[in-house]
Scaffold this motif. Structure first.
Motif, mmCIF file in Angstrom:
data_model
loop_
_atom_site.group_PDB
_atom_site.id
_atom_site.type_symbol
_atom_site.label_atom_id
_atom_site.label_comp_id
_atom_site.label_asym_id
_atom_site.label_seq_id
_atom_site.Cartn_x
_atom_site.Cartn_y
_atom_site.Cartn_z
ATOM 1 N N VAL A 1 14.553 -8.565 -4.641
ATOM 2 C CA VAL A 1 14.662 -7.564 -3.928
ATOM 3 C C VAL A 1 13.700 -6.295 -4.149
ATOM 4 N N VAL A 2 13.105 -5.603 -3.164
ATOM 5 C CA VAL A 2 12.302 -4.404 -3.445
ATOM 6 C C VAL A 2 12.448 -3.317 -2.536
ATOM 7 N N HIS A 3 12.367 -2.219 -2.851
ATOM 8 C CA HIS A 3 12.772 -1.271 -2.096
ATOM 9 C C HIS A 3 11.564 -0.397 -1.614
ATOM 10 N N LEU A 4 11.019 -0.247 -0.530
ATOM 11 C CA LEU A 4 10.066 0.396 0.045
ATOM 12 C C LEU A 4 10.186 1.578 0.295
ATOM 13 N N GLU A 5 9.310 2.535 -0.013
ATOM 14 C CA GLU A 5 9.425 3.906 -0.169
ATOM 15 C C GLU A 5 9.045 4.716 1.266
ATOM 16 N N ASN A 6 9.218 5.747 1.688
ATOM 17 C CA ASN A 6 8.898 6.189 2.958
ATOM 18 C C ASN A 6 7.404 6.115 3.268
ATOM 19 N N ASN A 7 6.941 5.650 4.225
ATOM 20 C CA ASN A 7 5.457 5.229 4.718
ATOM 21 C C ASN A 7 4.594 4.258 3.852
ATOM 22 N N GLU B 1 -8.450 1.778 0.275
ATOM 23 C CA GLU B 1 -9.525 2.604 1.341
ATOM 24 C C GLU B 1 -8.734 2.860 2.461
ATOM 25 N N PHE B 2 -7.550 2.280 2.877
ATOM 26 C CA PHE B 2 -6.876 2.437 4.205
ATOM 27 C C PHE B 2 -5.513 3.310 4.064
ATOM 28 N N LYS B 3 -5.799 4.072 3.097
ATOM 29 C CA LYS B 3 -4.651 5.249 3.169
ATOM 30 C C LYS B 3 -4.217 5.718 4.309
ATOM 31 N N LEU C 1 0.732 -1.218 -0.166
ATOM 32 C CA LEU C 1 0.184 0.069 -0.069
ATOM 33 C C LEU C 1 0.838 1.249 -0.057
ATOM 34 N N LYS C 2 1.155 1.762 -1.161
ATOM 35 C CA LYS C 2 1.675 3.056 -1.376
ATOM 36 C C LYS C 2 1.169 4.030 -0.449
ATOM 37 N N LYS C 3 2.227 5.314 -0.278
ATOM 38 C CA LYS C 3 1.896 6.350 0.186
ATOM 39 C C LYS C 3 0.850 7.085 -0.103
ATOM 40 N N ASN C 4 0.773 7.102 -1.624
ATOM 41 C CA ASN C 4 -0.401 7.898 -2.372
ATOM 42 C C ASN C 4 -1.616 7.226 -2.604
ATOM 43 N N GLY C 5 -1.764 5.961 -1.959
ATOM 44 C CA GLY C 5 -3.162 5.289 -1.740
ATOM 45 C C GLY C 5 -3.033 3.928 -2.856
ATOM 46 N N SER C 6 -2.137 3.906 -3.671
ATOM 47 C CA SER C 6 -2.293 3.045 -4.602
ATOM 48 C C SER C 6 -1.668 1.726 -4.040
#
Length: 647
Positions: free
Chosen positions: A563-569, A601-603, A534-539
Motif C-alpha cells: 500500500v502506498v498513499h499519494l499526496e495531493n498533486n 523536469e516535468f514538475k 513524481l512528487k509535488k515538490n519535483g522529487s
C-alpha cells in the motif's frame, strides 16, 4: 542494338588493338636493334677506312720527313759549295714525287761571313726542277714560321698550311729540321726543309668516299683546315673559328679533341648535308694533324628504312586481312548471343513466352540458351507463386490491420478519460513495434471511489503476444471485484493463464486500486518495472517492491501486495521495458535513470504533457534506430477534493 555497343565490334577492336600493339612493339624493337647493329657496323667500317687512309698519309709524311732529317746530319758535319747544295736539292726534288720543294736556309753569316742571307731553294715546275735563292730583303725567311719556329724550339716539325708567296707560290706545308755546327745540337747552323704541296693531299682526301654524299677533311695541329670541301685553297680557315661562328659546342669540343690527338665517333651537324650526320676523326701522329670523315645517316640507314617500310606495309596488309577474319569469326560467335540478348530484353519486359534461337551447340552459348529457357519456366512458376503469396500476404495484412484495430479498441484511448472527476487526471499511450503488440494498459472504476489501473508486458511480439494480452485484460475485467484483494486477483489470473499455455508465454503485470478520495493505492507487482512517483515538490520516488513472478509462468504461486498513499498533486508514472530498453544507433539503452531524470523536469505538468515530452526525448535519443519493442506508458495525477483539502 547499336553498332558501337555490339559485342562483335568490341571483340574485334580488342583483338586488333592487341595485335597492333604487339606488331608496333616488334617493328620498333626490330628497328632499334637493327639500327644499333648497323650503326656499330658503320662505325667499324668507317674506323677501318679512316685508319687505313691515315696510315697511307702517314707513310707519305714519314717518308718525306726522313729526307730533311738525313740531310741535316750531312749539312752539320760538312761544308758544301753553293753548286753542291743546289745539286743536292735538285736530286731530292727530282727523286721524290711527294716533295714539291726543298730549301737549305742558313743562319745569318753562317754560310758566308759576308752574306746575311743564304737560302738556296729548289722546287718543281711543269718543265722540271727550278732553282732560286730566298735571299732578298722583300722575302725575309728569318720571319717565316717554317724557319722561326724550329729555330726557337730547336725541334723538328710540320708547319701550319700556308700560301708560299715568293717561294713556290702554292698552298703547302713545310717540314723543318734544324742542323748544327756541333754534335750537341746547341750551335744552330741553319734549317733544312722540304715542302709538300697540299694538292696531292686534297686530291687523296677527296677520293675517300663515305657513301654518296659523305666527305673527308684534314685539319692541322693548330686547327687550320688543310683540306675541306667548303674551304678555298687560297684562304686559311680555322676549325675553332668555324665553331665560334656557328656557336656549335659539339664542333668546339671535337676540335679540341682532334688537335689533342683524340679519336671518336659522334653525331655531327654539317651545313653541306641535310639531315643527321656522323663524324669520325682519327689522328695523323707524325704531323699532329687529324683526319675526319663525315657519314650521312640517311644513306647508311637507307636499307634499314626500306626494310621497315616493307615490314610496315606487310603488317598493314596483314592487319586488314586479320581484321576481316576476326570480324567474320566474332560475328558468327556473337550472332546467337545477339538473339539471346533480344529474347532476354523481351523476357525482361514481361514476355515470358518470347521465342529463343535454335542453338544445338554444347558450348557456353548453348548452355546459356538452355539456362534462359529454364529461366522462362522458373519465372512463370515464380510469378504464379508470387501472385498467390501476394494475395495471401495482402489477406494477412488485412487481417493484421483488423487485429490491430480490435486490439486498439479494447484498450481505453479517449482522453480525458474521466472529465467529470476533478480528483483524477490520467493519460496513456501504446505504440506496438509491429502491427499488433503484447503490451497492455487499462483503467476502470470498480465503484464510485475506487479506480482499478494496470500495465503489462507480454513475452514475445506480434499476434501471439496480442492474443495473450487480450486474454489477460479480459481475465482482469472478469475477476476484479472490491470483495477480493489485488493479490488474490493476480493469483486467480495466474492460474487461469497457466492453463493450456503450451507456448510458455507469460506477462509481467502491475495492478493497483486507487481510492480517489484518500489517495490510497493497494498494488501488486508481478515482475514488472518499478513505477515512479513524481512528487509535488519535483522529487521522484521509485515504487519498489516485487510481489511475485510474471503471470503464466508457474501455477499456484502466492502473491503479496503493498500500500502506498499519494499526496495531493502527486503523479504516478508506469511504463514497460520498451521505454527503458530503447536503443540508439550505437546500441546504447535509454535506461531507467534517464526516465527518472526527465520526470524531475516535468514538475507541475499534466499527464498528457509528461508522456508527450518523454516520447519526444525518446525519439531524439533513438534517432534512426529501429523500434524493436512495444512502448507503453500510463501516467496518473491525483488531487484531493477541495473540501477535503480545506479540512
Amino acid at each position: 542494338m547499336r553498332v558501337f555497343k555490339s559485342l562483335s565490334l568490341k571483340i574485334s577492336v580488342s583483338i586488333m588493338l592487341a595485335v597492333a600493339l604487339i606488331f608496333a612493339a616488334i617493328i620498333l624493337y626490330n628497328y632499334f636493334i637493327s639500327r644499333d647493329l648497323l650503326l656499330k657496323n658503320v662505325e667499324d667500317n668507317v674506323k677501318n677506312l679512316a685508319d687505313g687512309s691515315a696510315q697511307k698519309i702517314e707513310k707519305v709524311l714519314e717518308a718525306s720527313a726522313k729526307i730533311p732529317q738525313n740531310l741535316s746530319y750531312i749539312l752539320g758535319a760538312s761544308q758544301y759549295s753553293a753548286d753542291e747544295l743546289r745539286n743536292l736539292l735538285e736530286l731530292i726534288v727530282e727523286n721524290n714525287d711527294e716533295v714539291f720543294g726543298s730549301c737549305i736556309a742558313f743562319e745569318p753569316y753562317a754560310y758566308d761571313t759576308d752574306s746575311l742571307y743564304f737560302a738556296p731553294y729548289v722546287f718543281m715546275t711543269d718543265s722540271g726542277p727550278s732553282f732560286k735563292y730566298l735571299n732578298s730583303e722583300s722575302f725575309n725567311y728569318f720571319d717565316e714560321d717554317w724557319y722561326r719556329i724550329p729555330k726557337e724550339s730547336l725541334k723538328t716539325g710540320w708547319s701550319e698550311p700556308y700560301f708560299d708567296e715568293g717561294g713556290g707560290d702554292i698552298l703547302m706545308c713545310t717540314y723543318s729540321v734544324p742542323f748544327f755546327f756541333d754534335d750537341e745540337g746547341q750551335d744552330l747552323k741553319g734549317i733544312v726543309t722540304i715542302d709538300i704541296s697540299l694538292e696531292w693531299l686534297k686530291d687523296y682526301v677527296e677520293s675517300i668516299k663515305t657513301y654518296d654524299n659523305g666527305y673527308a677533311f684534314v685539319i692541322s695541329a693548330g686547327g687550320t683546315f688543310i683540306t675541306h670541301p667548303l674551304v678555298e685553297t687560297s684562304i686559311e680557315q680555322n676549325v675553332f673559328q668555324l665553331a665560334e661562328e656557328r656557336d656549335y659546342d659539339v664542333l668546339r669540343k671535337a676540335a679540341k679533341d682532334m688537335v689533342a690527338g683524340g679519336s671518336d665517333f659522334i653525331l655531327f651537324d654539317t651545313p653541306i648535308i641535310d639531315g643527321t650526320t656522323w663524324l669520325y676523326y682519327t689522328p695523323l701522329p707524325s704531323a699532329g694533324w687529324s683526319l675526319s670523315l663525315i657519314i650521312p645517316e640517311d644513306e647508311f640507314m637507307a636499307d634499314l628504312y626500306e626494310l621497315n617500310r616493307d615490314l610496315l606495309l606487310i603488317g598493314i596488309i596483314g592487319f586488314i586481312i586479320l581484321l576481316i577474319i576476326v570480324i567474320y569469326i566474332s560475328r558468327r560467335i556473337t550472332k546467337p548471343l545477339t538473339s539471346l540478348a533480344q529474347a532476354a530484353i523481351e523476357i525482361g519486359h514481361g514476355q515470358l513466352d518470347a521465342p529463343l534461337p535454335a542453338i544445338k551447340s554444347k558450348d557456353e552459348i548453348g548452355q546459356l540458351n538452355a539456362s534462359i529457357s529454364k529461366m522462362q519456366v522458373e519465372l512463370k512458376n515464380y510469378i504464379q507463386n508470387l501472385k498467390e503469396t501476394t494475395a495471401a500476404k495482402e489477406k494477412i495484412e488485412s487481417e493484421l490491420q483488423i487485429a490491430r484495430d480490435i486490439q486498439q479498441g479494447i484498450i481505453p484511448k479517449i482522453f480525458p478519460a474521466f472529465p467529470e472527476r476533478d480528483t483524477i487526471d490520467l493519460y496513456a499511450i501504446l505504440d506496438p513495434a509491429r502491427d499488433v503488440g503484447g503490451d497492455l494498459y487499462d483503467f476502470f472504476f470498480i465503484d464510485d471511489d475506487h479506480m482499478c489501473f494496470t500495465i503489462g508486458d507480454v513475452s514475445g511480439k506480434g499476434v501471439p503476444a496480442s492474443l495473450f494480452m487480450a486474454i489477460t485484460r479480459t481475465l482482469l475485467r472478469a475477476r476484479m471485484d472490491m470483495n477480493i484483494k489485488v493479490n488474490e486477483v493476480i493469483e486467480i489470473m495466474n492460474n487461469e493463464l497457466c492453463l493450456d499455455n503450451d507456448n510458455a508465454m507469460f506477462v509481467t503485470l502491475f495492478l493497483g486500486i486507487l481510492n480517489i478520495e484518500t489517495g490510497r493505492i493497494e498494488y501488486c507487482n508481478a515482475g514488472h518495472n518499478y513505477p515512479y512517483i513524481l512528487k509535488k515538490n519535483g522529487s521522484v520516488e521509485e515504487l519498489k517492491g516485487t510481489h511475485g513472478t510474471p503471470l503464466g509462468a508457474m501455477p499456484d504461486i502466492g502473491y503479496g501486495s503493498s500500500v502506498v498513499h499519494l499526496e495531493n498533486n502527486d503523479t504516478l508514472m508506469l511504463y514497460t521495458d520498451g521505454v527503458s530498453e530503447a536503443i540508439d544507433t550505437d546500441e546504447n539503452q535509454y535506461t531507467e535513470g534517464r526516465i527518472k531524470a526527465k520526470l524531475a523536469e516535468f514538475k507541475g505538468e499534466d499527464p498528457e504533457t509528461i508522456i508527450k515530452q518523454l516520447i519526444g526525448d525518446l525519439d531524439l535519443f533513438v534517432g534512426e534506430a529501429d523500434q524493436f519493442d512495444d512502448i507503453t506508458m500510463l501516467v496518473i495525477n491525483w488531487q484531493k477534493k477541495e473540501d477535503a483539502a480545506d479540512e
